[in-house]
Design a protein around this motif. Structure first.
Motif, PDB file in Angstrom:
ATOM      1  N   LYS A  77       1.141   0.700  -4.120  1.00  0.00           N
ATOM      2  CA  LYS A  77       0.400   1.561  -5.053  1.00  0.00           C
ATOM      3  C   LYS A  77      -0.803   2.209  -4.381  1.00  0.00           C
ATOM      4  O   LYS A  77      -1.474   3.063  -4.964  1.00  0.00           O
ATOM      5  CB  LYS A  77      -0.083   0.727  -6.257  1.00  0.00           C
ATOM      6  CG  LYS A  77       1.073   0.244  -7.113  1.00  0.00           C
ATOM      7  CD  LYS A  77       0.598  -0.489  -8.347  1.00  0.00           C
ATOM      8  CE  LYS A  77       1.823  -0.963  -9.123  1.00  0.00           C
ATOM      9  NZ  LYS A  77       1.478  -1.621 -10.364  1.00  0.00           N
ATOM     10  N   LEU A  93      -5.460 -11.078  -5.142  1.00  0.00           N
ATOM     11  CA  LEU A  93      -4.500 -11.166  -6.244  1.00  0.00           C
ATOM     12  C   LEU A  93      -3.368 -12.124  -5.876  1.00  0.00           C
ATOM     13  O   LEU A  93      -2.940 -12.957  -6.673  1.00  0.00           O
ATOM     14  CB  LEU A  93      -3.910  -9.785  -6.561  1.00  0.00           C
ATOM     15  CG  LEU A  93      -4.715  -8.887  -7.504  1.00  0.00           C
ATOM     16  CD1 LEU A  93      -4.182  -7.466  -7.441  1.00  0.00           C
ATOM     17  CD2 LEU A  93      -4.648  -9.399  -8.944  1.00  0.00           C
ATOM     18  N   TRP A 142      -8.371  -1.964  -0.754  1.00  0.00           N
ATOM     19  CA  TRP A 142      -7.188  -2.384  -1.511  1.00  0.00           C
ATOM     20  C   TRP A 142      -6.470  -3.583  -0.887  1.00  0.00           C
ATOM     21  O   TRP A 142      -6.114  -4.532  -1.620  1.00  0.00           O
ATOM     22  CB  TRP A 142      -6.248  -1.190  -1.728  1.00  0.00           C
ATOM     23  CG  TRP A 142      -5.102  -1.470  -2.652  1.00  0.00           C
ATOM     24  CD1 TRP A 142      -3.779  -1.398  -2.340  1.00  0.00           C
ATOM     25  CD2 TRP A 142      -5.166  -1.880  -4.025  1.00  0.00           C
ATOM     26  NE1 TRP A 142      -3.016  -1.717  -3.416  1.00  0.00           N
ATOM     27  CE2 TRP A 142      -3.831  -2.026  -4.474  1.00  0.00           C
ATOM     28  CE3 TRP A 142      -6.193  -2.149  -4.913  1.00  0.00           C
ATOM     29  CZ2 TRP A 142      -3.506  -2.420  -5.769  1.00  0.00           C
ATOM     30  CZ3 TRP A 142      -5.882  -2.536  -6.207  1.00  0.00           C
ATOM     31  CH2 TRP A 142      -4.556  -2.675  -6.619  1.00  0.00           C
ATOM     32  N   LEU A 192       2.287  -4.306  -4.781  1.00  0.00           N
ATOM     33  CA  LEU A 192       0.925  -3.855  -5.097  1.00  0.00           C
ATOM     34  C   LEU A 192       0.380  -2.938  -4.004  1.00  0.00           C
ATOM     35  O   LEU A 192      -0.244  -1.920  -4.299  1.00  0.00           O
ATOM     36  CB  LEU A 192       0.000  -5.063  -5.287  1.00  0.00           C
ATOM     37  CG  LEU A 192       0.106  -5.770  -6.628  1.00  0.00           C
ATOM     38  CD1 LEU A 192      -0.656  -7.085  -6.584  1.00  0.00           C
ATOM     39  CD2 LEU A 192      -0.420  -4.907  -7.768  1.00  0.00           C
ATOM     40  N   MET A 209      -1.425   5.889  -4.439  1.00  0.00           N
ATOM     41  CA  MET A 209      -1.702   6.538  -5.736  1.00  0.00           C
ATOM     42  C   MET A 209      -3.113   6.226  -6.255  1.00  0.00           C
ATOM     43  O   MET A 209      -3.477   6.652  -7.326  1.00  0.00           O
ATOM     44  CB  MET A 209      -0.668   6.072  -6.768  1.00  0.00           C
ATOM     45  CG  MET A 209       0.731   6.546  -6.462  1.00  0.00           C
ATOM     46  SD  MET A 209       1.949   5.865  -7.592  1.00  0.00           S
ATOM     47  CE  MET A 209       2.229   4.239  -6.900  1.00  0.00           C
ATOM     48  N   LEU A 210      -3.859   5.484  -5.468  1.00  0.00           N
ATOM     49  CA  LEU A 210      -5.185   5.063  -5.932  1.00  0.00           C
ATOM     50  C   LEU A 210      -6.266   6.089  -5.606  1.00  0.00           C
ATOM     51  O   LEU A 210      -6.112   6.867  -4.669  1.00  0.00           O
ATOM     52  CB  LEU A 210      -5.557   3.733  -5.263  1.00  0.00           C
ATOM     53  CG  LEU A 210      -4.754   2.508  -5.659  1.00  0.00           C
ATOM     54  CD1 LEU A 210      -5.105   1.344  -4.744  1.00  0.00           C
ATOM     55  CD2 LEU A 210      -5.025   2.139  -7.114  1.00  0.00           C
ATOM     56  N   GLU A 252      -7.653  -6.035   0.729  1.00  0.00           N
ATOM     57  CA  GLU A 252      -8.431  -7.243   0.416  1.00  0.00           C
ATOM     58  C   GLU A 252      -8.217  -7.654  -1.041  1.00  0.00           C
ATOM     59  O   GLU A 252      -8.057  -8.835  -1.367  1.00  0.00           O
ATOM     60  CB  GLU A 252      -9.915  -6.987   0.695  1.00  0.00           C
ATOM     61  CG  GLU A 252     -10.763  -8.230   0.547  1.00  0.00           C
ATOM     62  CD  GLU A 252     -12.268  -7.951   0.652  1.00  0.00           C
ATOM     63  OE1 GLU A 252     -12.656  -6.966   1.323  1.00  0.00           O
ATOM     64  OE2 GLU A 252     -13.034  -8.717   0.055  1.00  0.00           O
ATOM     65  N   ILE A 253      -8.198  -6.656  -1.907  1.00  0.00           N
ATOM     66  CA  ILE A 253      -8.003  -6.927  -3.333  1.00  0.00           C
ATOM     67  C   ILE A 253      -6.624  -7.537  -3.569  1.00  0.00           C
ATOM     68  O   ILE A 253      -6.463  -8.527  -4.303  1.00  0.00           O
ATOM     69  CB  ILE A 253      -8.183  -5.626  -4.159  1.00  0.00           C
ATOM     70  CG1 ILE A 253      -9.630  -5.128  -4.046  1.00  0.00           C
ATOM     71  CG2 ILE A 253      -7.795  -5.835  -5.624  1.00  0.00           C
ATOM     72  CD1 ILE A 253      -9.834  -3.680  -4.416  1.00  0.00           C
ATOM     73  N   GLU A 305       4.153 -11.732 -12.488  1.00  0.00           N
ATOM     74  CA  GLU A 305       3.575 -12.500 -11.381  1.00  0.00           C
ATOM     75  C   GLU A 305       4.441 -13.711 -11.032  1.00  0.00           C
ATOM     76  O   GLU A 305       4.718 -13.989  -9.868  1.00  0.00           O
ATOM     77  CB  GLU A 305       2.173 -12.995 -11.737  1.00  0.00           C
ATOM     78  CG  GLU A 305       1.078 -11.982 -11.502  1.00  0.00           C
ATOM     79  CD  GLU A 305      -0.305 -12.538 -11.773  1.00  0.00           C
ATOM     80  OE1 GLU A 305      -0.542 -13.714 -11.425  1.00  0.00           O
ATOM     81  OE2 GLU A 305      -1.134 -11.821 -12.352  1.00  0.00           O
ATOM     82  N   TYR A 362       5.276  -9.599  -4.328  1.00  0.00           N
ATOM     83  CA  TYR A 362       4.147  -9.250  -5.186  1.00  0.00           C
ATOM     84  C   TYR A 362       3.139  -8.385  -4.428  1.00  0.00           C
ATOM     85  O   TYR A 362       2.763  -7.293  -4.869  1.00  0.00           O
ATOM     86  CB  TYR A 362       3.496 -10.539  -5.687  1.00  0.00           C
ATOM     87  CG  TYR A 362       2.332 -10.360  -6.643  1.00  0.00           C
ATOM     88  CD1 TYR A 362       2.495  -9.704  -7.866  1.00  0.00           C
ATOM     89  CD2 TYR A 362       1.085 -10.897  -6.351  1.00  0.00           C
ATOM     90  CE1 TYR A 362       1.428  -9.568  -8.751  1.00  0.00           C
ATOM     91  CE2 TYR A 362       0.015 -10.768  -7.222  1.00  0.00           C
ATOM     92  CZ  TYR A 362       0.193 -10.111  -8.434  1.00  0.00           C
ATOM     93  OH  TYR A 362      -0.849  -9.985  -9.300  1.00  0.00           O
TER      94      TYR A 362
END
Lengths: 170, 218, 160, 488
Positions: free
Chosen positions: B192, B211, B204, B189, B195-196, B206-207, B177, B185
């Protein structure tokens, strides 16, 4: 001379009438018991369902709570802009080790599943086994500004499970 | 007068009834009663599980309160009570910090029957003012259901080692991080996303945003 | 000549045996049923108490106040209590759901049927300069077969 | 030919109506001539009744010939399958005892109706058998009460005691409970009040539903004697009825066939009648079952449909039941608990005096609050009120003798008061409650410091073996100053 006539095989015989009476009574008792069983099965079924539901709720809650307990921050859901609570069928958080963990409800399969998304290089991995099966409803609710409280509401076959976890780590 | 045939019939009926009772009803009732008992047992086990956790957490809070009250030094307290449940508390000094604050391992443990719950945390107690309360910072809480004896050096070392694995991974993620720019960063992310699991994908971004906003910078 | 059949005494004995066997046997079954339902209520009370205990950790210290018995119902709970609002899948406050007949009929009827309530028994000790600690007794009460049940959970909450 | 047959039946009827020994009766010679001349082997298969069949055998075969015995046996066996008539019984009375023992008595062993009828016939004609024969009869098959009564007629009145003795001995050596029971029952019948005449077996009634067979008014006790003088009108009536019966029944000699059609509902009725009580019990059990089903439905039902709160909803009850401990919880209980918990809060800061006040407050509300008593003792120990500590702790132990650590505190109090013996006994009691290594270590150190090195060593070794993971050590008594430093 009388000894001559002795016929041992006759001594413990059962006649047709006796068999008929016995089976009639057996059938009668069987019928009653069967009827009784039939009625009880309904309740038994309910009891078993509740019993299973409780077990499912306990196991799933404990599993999720233990990981959430030491988690560092809840990423999703978070309270709404107007500070009202917000619920979702999944929860995403940063674990003790800093990775992103997600518990989500798979409505089509009625399952709770877990997925780990590395915070850094690496691909997300979903657990091969679901956390819980036969879950009818699942909601994670965020209610505090600090993102450290997450409520879990679960319904399994008419049995309700309620939990909250306070994240002890910052 | 009871003749033999009648007597045999009656005996037969009696046997049928007894067999019926013993062979059908008794096992079924036994099974049902077991179900009730096993359910109660399970519920109680879960209750004990949760109770140990709550008690250990209260013990940990009591430990922090002790540090704030400046009751310092090596402490090992058994049979502290909350409600009807007891907990043990151990404050194990580990040295001095940058600001001359005292460092401790704060260990709280609760046991109910076969259920254990231990909470371990690092606590920093700053230099006492003329009088308490003292500033106390507790962090990196770690818990276990393993039956560790928190007043035993060996067990505390084991707990430290167990926790160390997770702490090493924490270092890795923190490094990652810190070394990435916020944009790097979030891009990595977001990549990914494909692949979720489908359930996460819509939220995602928003997440990732969350982060990114909490990303460590130093 | 003896009379054919059973004597009155035999009938009485056999009936008493039947009664002695069947009544407890039936009780055993209903006890099982009851046990499972009781367990459900016990588990629910357990988790309701836990929910409160966890929220106590996050809420402002001064907001932890006594809630006297008979307590606040979990259903139709007043706003800003531990159980209201309960869910909100929308993005705004208007979408918040409570445990009411209209919003969550099944859950509501379960709670109403057993009259689930919570009370808080708070003991507070102040050591001066805002250094305080509270011992909170979380009491969940409900009614079960006309019996008043209580689940108690105690937790320490220190001031920050 | 038919004429000859008709002649035979007419002559036979007149012979049977005559009195005296068969061979001495006036019609005997004529009949014998008729049979030998005109009916050498006629009527062997289609004789009108068993009575005529026997007469035929007697007329044709010389006494004691094997053929005579064989044929008689066949006829009697067949006769025993149906209800016997008086004429036939009278005919049997004419037979020599030797003929009867080899033909009728073996039938007694038959398990079906033949056995019952054979006993009835033997009783009816006043046949007597040797005392030692009865045990074989009784063990040969299952016996109905009626048959047993009839069998009792076969015992010579003078030999009743002897038969009873034999059966008593046999019962003693018998392994089968059923046989022992039957021996006893037979002995009871022998000495009970027997009916005046043999009883017609149940089977015969069922089989010949509707037919009334008039028994002979008196019984001749001796076979060898002449047939008794009987009322001729009665005899006539019975013989007519018997004839009517035999002619009606004779074509269907198969016993089963007879039983099936008219006898079935009767036998069902009989089963119900004989098992009345058992059925009553069944009925009661069924009722209980059904009631219980309803009850359990009511008990188990947790109708999720009803949304009505309980009647006492929202009201303050007099008490609650703790769902975990089953304790009765009152508001008083909760008030005491609150004080007690406040005391615990003070203890988190080692403030013993303030805590003690609160524990005492709790005890003033609930004097049996074990944990408050324990804590009060704990506080008093810390403020060095050893006597007060002991009182509180002993009180707590009186309420709950299994309370952990109370004995440990008592030991500490005793040690502080230099009561080494008291301390030791409290330590031991504490270790009896639980083999706690921490307590054991403290005890060992106490022993070590009071000069009991050997005991201390053995205790520490014992617990070290019990808890190999722990390190238990004997230490020198810590200085006061060191302790204070820890507290700071």
């Amino acid at each position: 001379m009388y000894r001559h006539y002795k016929r041992k095989s006759d001594r413990f015989g059962v006649t047709l009438v006796e068999i008929i009476v016995a089976s009639a009574i057996l059938a009668f008792i069987g019928g009653i018991v069967g009827h009784w069983f039939f009625l009880q099965r309904e309740y038994q079924g309910r009891i078993f369902a509740i019993s299973d539901a409780q077990q499912t709720i306990r196991q799933a809650s404990w599993r999720m709570m233990q990981e959430l307990r030491t988690a560092r921050s809840v990423l999703f859901p978070r309270i709404n802009a107007d500070k009202s609570i917000r619920s979702d069928s999944k929860v995403v958080f940063k674990s003790f080790a800093g990775d992103v963990i997600c518990y989500y409800y798979l409505a089509s399969e009625k399952e709770i599943r877990r997925c780990k998304i590395p915070n850094g290089p690496g691909v997300p991995t979903a657990d091969s086994e679901p956390v819980a099966r036969n879950v009818d409803q699942l909601a994670f609710t965020a209610s505090d500004e600090g993102n450290r409280i997450i409520d879990i509401f679960m319904e399994v076959k008419g049995t309700f499970g309620l939990e909250s976890v306070y994240l002890i780590n910052e | 007068m009871i003749n033999n045939r009648q007597r045999n019939n009656r005996r037969g009926i009696a046997i049928v009834m007894v067999i019926g009772l013993v062979a059908i009803i008794v096992p079924v009732l036994y099974m049902l009663s077991q179900l009730g008992t096993s359910q109660t047992k399970l519920a109680f086990k879960y209750h004990e599980n949760l109770l140990t956790e709550t008690t250990a957490l209260s013990g940990s809070n009591a430990g922090i309160s002790r540090l704030r009250g400046n009751i310092r030094g090596y402490q090992s307290l058994t049979n502290q009570l909350i409600g009807d449940e007891s907990y043990s508390l151990t404050l194990r000094p580990t040295g001095k910090g940058f600001f001359e604050q005292d460092l401790y391992y704060l260990l709280a443990n609760s046991q109910i029957k076969s259920h254990h719950y231990a909470i371990m945390a690092e606590a920093e107690q700053f230099n006492p003012q003329p009088s308490p309360p003292v500033l106390v910072i507790a962090r990196d809480y770690w818990n276990t259901v393993e039956p560790y004896e928190i007043d035993q050096v060996a067990d505390v070392l084991s707990m430290q080692n167990d926790r160390g694995v997770d702490l090493l991974r924490l270092d890795e993620t923190r490094e990652y991080e810190k070394n990435a720019t916020p944009d790097q960063y979030s891009t990595e992310l977001l990549a990914k996303s494909s692949m979720l699991p489908a359930e996460i994908v819509p939220d995602w971004p928003e997440i990732v945003e969350n982060l990114k906003s909490e990303k460590l910078s130093m | 000549m003896k009379k054919s059949g059973m004597s009155l005494l035999e009938i009485v004995i056999s009936i008493s045996i039947a009664v002695v066997i069947f009544i407890p046997a039936m009780n055993m079954f209903s006890t099982t049923g009851q046990a499972v339902f009781k367990t459900r209520n016990f588990s629910f009370a357990n988790s309701a108490a836990r929910r409160i205990s966890q929220r106590l950790m996050a809420m402002p210290y001064e907001d932890i106040v006594e809630v006297p018995l008979p307590g606040i119902a979990l259903f139709d709970a007043p706003a800003e209590s531990f159980f209201a609002p309960f869910l909100n899948t929308s993005g705004t406050n208007s979408g918040a759901k409570n445990i009411t007949q209209a919003d969550m009929p099944e859950f509501y009827s379960y709670l109403v049927q057993h009259d689930f309530r919570y009370s808080l028994s708070v003991s507070n000790v102040s050591f001066g300069d805002g250094d305080e600690i509270k011992s909170v007794g979380i009491l969940i009460t409900w009614s079960e077969n006309n019996k008043n049940m209580m689940y108690r959970l105690y937790v320490y909450v220190p001031s920050l | 030919m038919q004429k000859t047959e008709q002649k035979f039946y007419e002559l036979a009827d007149s012979l049977l109506r005559e009195s005296g020994l068969l061979a001495n009766r006036p019609s005997w010679i004529n009949l014998r001539q008729l049979v030998h001349e005109f009916l050498p082997d006629l009527l062997d298969t289609d004789c009108r009744s068993h009575t005529y069949a026997i007469l035929l055998v007697l007329l044709r075969n010389p006494e004691k010939s094997p053929e005579r015995a064989k044929k008689l046996a066949a006829i009697i066996e067949s006769a025993c399958k149906s209800s016997p008539d008086e004429l036939f019984i009278d005919m049997l009375r004419q037979l020599a005892p030797d003929d009867l023992t080899s033909t009728l008595l073996p039938q007694i062993y038959c398990t079906d109706s033949r056995g019952s009828i054979a006993v009835y016939l033997a009783a009816k004609i006043g046949l007597h058998v040797e005392p030692d024969a009865f045990q074989y009869f009784l063990t040969a098959r299952t016996w109905q009460q009626t048959d047993l009564i009839n069998l009792a007629f076969l015992v010579r009145p003078s030999e009743q005691l002897k038969v009873s003795t034999i059966l008593e001995q046999a019962a003693a050596n018998e392994s089968s409970a059923i046989n022992r029971e039957i021996f006893t029952e037979f002995r009871h019948i022998l000495f009970g009040e027997p009916p005046q005449q043999p009883l017609l077996p149940d089977i015969a009634i069922a089989a010949s539903s509707g037919t009334v067979i008039t028994p002979a008014p008196t019984i001749n006790e001796d076979v060898s004697e002449d047939p008794p003088e009987v009322n001729t009108t009665a005899r006539k009536g019975s013989s007519h009825r018997a004839q009517a019966f035999s002619s009606r029944v004779a074509p269907t000699t198969d016993a089963k066939g007879k039983k099936d059609s008219p006898g079935f509902s009767a036998s069902i009725l009989k089963i119900i009648e004989t098992n009345q009580s058992a059925l009553l019990v069944l009925f009661v059990i069924t009722t209980i079952f059904l009631v219980a089903t309803g009850l359990s439905k009511w008990f188990v039902s947790d109708s999720a449909e009803s949304v009505t709160p309980p009647a006492n909803a929202g009201k303050l009850p007099s008490h609650w039941t703790d769902s975990a401990t089953r304790e009765k919880i009152t508001e008083r209980y909760l008030a005491a608990d609150k004080d007690y918990r406040m005391g615990e809060l003070y203890l988190t800061r080692d403030r013993f005096s303030e805590a003690l006040i609160l524990f005492e407050d709790a005890l003033s509300i609930r004097p049996d609050h074990t944990l408050a008593l324990y804590r009060a003792g704990y506080c008093r120990l810390h403020i060095k009120d050893y006597a007060g500590a002991r009182t509180a702790l002993e009180k707590a132990l009186k309420i709950d003798p299994t309370l952990r650590y109370a004995n440990l505190l008592l030991a500490r109090a005793a040690a502080a008061q230099l009561d080494n013996k008291g301390a030791e006994s409290h330590f031991n009691r504490e270790l009896e409650l639980a083999k706690d290594p921490v307590v054991a270590e403290e005890f060992a150190n106490f022993l070590h410091n009071t000069g009991k090195e050997v005991e201390a060593e053995s205790l520490i070794n014992k617990y070290q073996a019990l808890y190999p993971d722990r390190i238990l050590i004997l230490t020198r008594k810590p200085d006061k100053s060191e302790k204070e430093e820890q507290r700071q």
